[in-house]
Every structure is written in structure tokens, then in C-alpha cells.
Design an enzyme around this catalytic site. Structure first.
Site, PDB file in Angstrom:
ATOM      1  CG  ASP A  46      -1.670   0.582   1.497  1.00  0.00           C
ATOM      2  OD1 ASP A  46      -2.623   1.388   0.766  1.00  0.00           O
ATOM      3  OD2 ASP A  46      -1.138   2.290   1.569  1.00  0.00           O
ATOM      4  CE1 TYR A  51       0.965   7.306   3.056  1.00  0.00           C
ATOM      5  CE2 TYR A  51       0.560   5.550   2.266  1.00  0.00           C
ATOM      6  CZ  TYR A  51       0.146   6.102   2.406  1.00  0.00           C
ATOM      7  OH  TYR A  51      -0.900   6.218   3.052  1.00  0.00           O
ATOM      8  CE  LYS A  76      -3.511   5.146   0.338  1.00  0.00           C
ATOM      9  NZ  LYS A  76      -2.041   4.520   0.969  1.00  0.00           N
ATOM     10  CG  HIS A 109      -4.397  10.303   0.254  1.00  0.00           C
ATOM     11  ND1 HIS A 109      -3.028   9.975   0.544  1.00  0.00           N
ATOM     12  CD2 HIS A 109      -4.612   9.127   1.533  1.00  0.00           C
ATOM     13  CE1 HIS A 109      -2.183   9.757   0.530  1.00  0.00           C
ATOM     14  NE2 HIS A 109      -3.469   9.363   1.691  1.00  0.00           N
TER      15      HIS A 109
END
Ligand SMILES: NC(=O)c1ccc[n+]([C@@H]2O[C@H](COP(=O)([O-])OP(=O)(O)OC[C@H]3O[C@@H](n4cnc5c(N)ncnc54)[C@H](OP(=O)(O)O)[C@@H]3O)[C@@H](O)[C@H]2O)c1
Length: 292
Positions: A46, A51, A76, A109
């Protein structure tokens, strides 16, 4: 051993995955951590554009010697990329970084401005076979209702903060009614000691000769949730997969149910999404990422 749950369209999702948020990238630690996770048996990863580690994750997976189809990859779309065309562009960028032509799961997200338009992009990608499962993260009932009102294809999953101190009961009941799968982020309370040192969990763990982390993950699996613990620690990476060889009793499940405080461990993430400074900073971050 590993289990899977089935989305409303029949696609199987490995129930125990690996979250890669905040795994530090310096000195090859990120790559080493992902290699250890693959070695331990994780195939479901994930990540998210925000990120900033899609490219590294894609590289490790591509170099793993394991065929792409054996992995289940989630990413996402971030708030600043919501909108039909923007979301599509963000999806292509994520695929490029992850070195893949398709994603197993793609999520919005947060329910930021433009999420209904972004959903149209997800529907198109789904219809084109570029994504197998489409859904949301951090959506509350009102946002899911909005999507269901406008959607041709209803959301199949919602990834939200969930752990024994914040069990998400009302949202889960709504989701179960509408065949929306539940995925738990922060399943270990993000390492918070008030959860990991909790007396109730400790006594259950001792009874099973397991750790508190393992008891919590077993509890998530029992609830039919998809769970994506993060760890950079080789011992805990393995430990978090040793959760298929014991069962919680009905009495233990009842005791854990009593632990729900109904309170998140941090602020409601949907609030911060509309803060102009926050939006500006994350846009800047993503622009820098795109140059790399
Ligand atoms: N959609 C969203 O908005 C959202 C938000 C947050 C997270 N997520 C996703 O969910 C994933 C998991 O959430 P998270 O990383 O925030 O928190 P988490 O998985 O609940 O907790 C991670 C923390 O727990 C520690 N830990 C791991 N295994 C443990 C064990 N067996 N015993 C004790 N401590 C343990 C880790 O430390 P060590 O690394 O030292 O083991 C780390 O500090 C993320 O990586 C990300 O993919 C999504």
C-alpha cells in the site's frame, strides 16, 4: 499462509498487506525493508503518491524476480490532483513510477474538493481495465453517499483509520450494508503505546503466547478487514505475518469491543485537506517529486 477477501466485483484482495508510509529511504533502508517484506511473504503493498516512495517500491518489485501479477499494488490520488483529467494524469504518473501498466487498487486519498469528478476518472480507468478495484480512503458516510449518488460504479472499498481504540463501528455498518470493503490504516495505532501497552490486550496476548501486535492484527482479520501494518523492523515484519495460527475466543473479542473510545488518534484528516497552506505545501512536494 495468507487469506483474501472479495470485492463486490469478485476481485480477490490479499487480506494482510504491507503499508509503506514513512519508511525512511536513506542509505538503502527502504529497499532493504521492502525486500525483507517480500521475503517474509507479503505481496500486497500500500503506497500513495504523497508518500514519495512509489519509484523505489516499483524498482524493488521489478527487481524481485517475482512476476508483477503476483503482487497486489495500491496507490492513491492526492487532494491536489482531484478532477477528471488531473486524476488521470496522476494515475499515469503513479503507474510510471511503480513500473506497471495497471494498478490492482486505486483510491481517492481524501474527500477533498473535486472528489466526485475524480471518481469519474477512476470509473474510466476501471472500465479500461487499468485498475481492478476502485475506492476511497478517509471517506465518511456523507462522502460515500455523495459518490453513490453520482457514481456509475459504486465505491468498492474505503481505507480508514481503525484499531481497537477507534473501531469505526457506525461507518463499518454502513459500508457492510452497501458492500464496501473495510481496510484499516494505522491498524496498530501507529505504534502508540496506549494501544500496544494496553493491559487488556497484553493479557490476551499472554494467553496465546503471542505479541500484542499479533493479537490486534488477528482481531482485524476476524472482522473481515483488510489490514496493512507498516514496520521497518525485520523481526516485526515477520512477526506481523504470524497471525494465522491462532484464534481469538468470543469472550476475547467482546473484551476488545469494550476498548473502543470512538476517538481518532489524531485530527479528522478531512479537515486539514482544505487548509490552503497545507494544500500549497503538498503541491510543492509533488512538483519536486515529478521532476525526479
Ligand atoms: N489512507 C491514509 O490516509 C493512510 C494514513 C496512514 C497510513 N496509511 C497506510 O496504512 C499503513 C499502516 O499505517 P501506519 O504506518 O500509519 O501505522 P501502523 O501500521 O498502525 O503502525 C506502524 C508503527 O507500529 C510499529 N509496529 C509495527 N509492527 C509492530 C508490532 N508487531 N509490535 C509493535 N509495534 C509495531 C512500527 O514500528 P517499526 O517500524 O519500528 O516496527 C511503526 O511505528 C501505512 O504504512 C500506509 O500504507 C494510510
Amino acid at each position: 499462509m495468507s487469506l483474501s477477501v472479495r470485492a463486490a466485483n469478485g476481485v480477490e484482495i490479499p487480506q494482510l498487506g504491507f503499508g509503506v508510509y514513512k519508511i525512511k529511504g536513506k542509505n538503502g533502508l527502504f529497499e532493504q525493508t521492502i525486500r525483507e517484506a517480500i521475503q517474509a511473504g507479503y505481496r500486497h503493498f500500500d503506497t500513495a503518491r504523497i508518500y514519495g516512495n512509489e519509484a523505489e517500491l516499483g524498482r524493488v518489485i521489478a527487481n524481485s524476480g517475482i512476476p508483477r501479477e503476483e503482487f497486489f499494488l495500491t496507490s492513491k490520488v492526492w487532494t491536489t490532483d482531484l478532477g477528471e483529467e488531473r486524476t488521470r494524469r496522476a494515475f499515469e504518473q503513479s503507474c510510471k513510477k511503480l513500473k506497471t501498466t495497471y494498478l490492482d487498487m486505486y483510491l481517492i486519498h481524501f474527500a477533498g474538493p473535486g472528489y466526485v469528478e475524480a471518481w469519474r476518472a477512476l470509473e474510466r480507468l476501471y472500465e479500461e481495465g487499468r485498475v481492478k478495484v476502485i475506492g476511497a480512503a478517509n471517506f465518511e458516510i456523507e462522502h460515500l453517499e455523495q459518490l453513490r449518488k453520482h457514481a456509475k460504479i459504486p465505491p468498492m472499498i474505503n481505507q480508514v483509520e481503525t484499531h481497537p481504540l477507534f473501531q469505526q463501528q457506525p461507518l463499518r455498518e454502513y459500508m457492510s450494508h452497501h458492500r464496501i470493503l473495510h481496510e484499516a490504516w494505522g491498524p496498530l495505532g501507529q505504534g502508540n503505546v496506549s494501544l500496544l501497552d494496553h493491559e487488556e490486550l497484553r493479557s490476551i496476548a499472554d494467553r496465546h503466547h503471542k505479541t500484542v501486535g499479533q493479537v490486534i492484527l488477528r482481531w482485524h482479520l476476524n472482522r473481515n478487514s483488510i489490514v496493512i501494518p507498516k514496520s521497518s523492523n525485520p523481526k516485526r515484519i515477520k512477526e506481523n505475518r504470524q497471525v494465522f495460527d491462532f484464534e481469538l475466543s468470543g469472550e476475547e473479542i467482546d473484551r476488545i469491543a469494550q476498548m473502543d473510545t470512538g476517538r481518532r488518534s489524531s485530527v479528522n484528516p478531512n479537515g486539514i485537506q482544505v487548509n490552503p497552506l497545507y494544500v500549497k505545501l503538498t503541491r510543492l512536494f509533488l512538483n519536486v517529486q515529478n521532476l525526479q
